[in-house]
Design a protein around this motif. Sequence first.
Motif, PDB file in Angstrom:
ATOM      1  N   ASP A 286      -7.326   1.540   0.090  1.00 10.42           N
ATOM      2  CA  ASP A 286      -7.423   0.370  -0.651  1.00 10.42           C
ATOM      3  C   ASP A 286      -8.612  -0.450  -0.572  1.00 10.42           C
ATOM      4  OD1 ASP A 286      -5.572  -1.454  -2.498  1.00 10.42           O
ATOM      5  OD2 ASP A 286      -6.225  -2.515  -0.815  1.00 10.42           O
ATOM      6  N   SER A 287      -8.775  -1.064  -1.688  1.00 13.53           N
ATOM      7  CA  SER A 287     -10.289  -1.933  -1.355  1.00 13.53           C
ATOM      8  C   SER A 287     -10.118  -3.306  -0.645  1.00 13.53           C
ATOM      9  CB  SER A 287     -10.921  -2.217  -2.969  1.00 13.53           C
ATOM     10  OG  SER A 287      -9.985  -2.927  -3.449  1.00 13.53           O
TER      11      SER A 287
ATOM     12  N   CYS B  43      -6.952   3.946   5.013  1.00 16.08           N
ATOM     13  CA  CYS B  43      -6.579   3.315   3.870  1.00 16.08           C
ATOM     14  C   CYS B  43      -7.761   3.642   2.919  1.00 16.08           C
ATOM     15  CB  CYS B  43      -6.638   1.835   4.296  1.00 16.08           C
ATOM     16  SG  CYS B  43      -4.985   1.505   5.094  1.00 16.08           S
TER      17      CYS B  43
ATOM     18  N   LEU C  95       0.796  -0.988  -0.104  1.00 21.66           N
ATOM     19  CA  LEU C  95      -0.049   0.049   0.091  1.00 21.66           C
ATOM     20  C   LEU C  95       0.957   1.279   0.030  1.00 21.66           C
ATOM     21  CD1 LEU C  95      -2.910  -0.899   2.559  1.00 21.66           C
ATOM     22  CD2 LEU C  95      -3.149  -0.827   0.104  1.00 21.66           C
TER      23      LEU C  95
ATOM     24  N   THR D 221       1.977   1.837  -3.415  1.00 24.27           N
ATOM     25  CA  THR D 221       1.111   2.178  -4.616  1.00 24.27           C
ATOM     26  C   THR D 221       0.792   3.572  -4.136  1.00 24.27           C
ATOM     27  OG1 THR D 221       0.420   0.180  -4.555  1.00 24.27           O
ATOM     28  CG2 THR D 221      -1.416   1.661  -5.216  1.00 24.27           C
TER      29      THR D 221
END
Length: 289
Positions: A264-265, A262, A177, A180
């Motif tokens: 992110d999925s 966060c 993460l 990214t």
Amino acid sequence: MTGFGEGRAENERLEVVAVLRTVNHRFLDLSVRMPEEFRMHEPELVQRLRDALDRGRVELRLTVTPRGERAVRVHIDEEVAARYVEVSNRLAERDGVAQGLASGDLLRLPEVVSVEPADAATPSRDKEALGRALDEALENLLAVRSREGADLAGVLQRTVGDLTKVVSRLAQLRSGLQQTLYERTRDRLEDLAGEVGVDESRLAQEVALLVDRADVQEEIDRLNAHVERFAALLDAEDAVGKRLDFLAQEILRELNTIGSKCRDSKATQLVLDGKVLCEQLREQVQNVE
């Protein structure tokens, strides 16, 4: 924690049945139902309950049945009775109501009649019988709660195990993460800068700062510590319900913080899974002494 216990005791004067019922409650909430004649012994009985129990809504019902004839002294407070008669006569003169009090009415008025044991040692023997009945009820109640607690511990351990796996997967996901997020943030800032041009070193500093603010390593570390502490307390011998309740709240707080940081999925799904498990812990912890 729910439970039930019954105890019996007797002496030459009376038979006592003590019934204890408990249901879940965050704190200790005591209710005692007993004949008024024995209320003088209530503080000591309540203290026994407080010494043995830490949480729960607890109801103690004491039923006392006399054995044979009761040796008692009946005392009539004539001064109090005279005051009642005086007030009654005054009302009759002023308001024209029927004058006088029948003896039966007078004896039913508060504080006119008191009943005491004829034997001075009787209160002590009665207290001892009440205590023995309560102790037996407590012993039976704690045995029931101990068996229920063993089953509950197994449920909590399985849930904690599932939550540990969720935290581990969040930790594994974190490094990816970070990379990214760094790339996405850099690309976004470069797009916004357009033709203006940006100093590469300054851009790198700003991107690193934004990524650092979104890092969840500290939250994951605290989450791991809370979950490990929760698992360790499940093996403790003393009352841990309140501490487990507090830890469950702290676990949920860390999960909420991670979820807010966060985007992110996969991380979001893990956080949701963790919240479900945490809510299961919080519900079950209410049953723990």
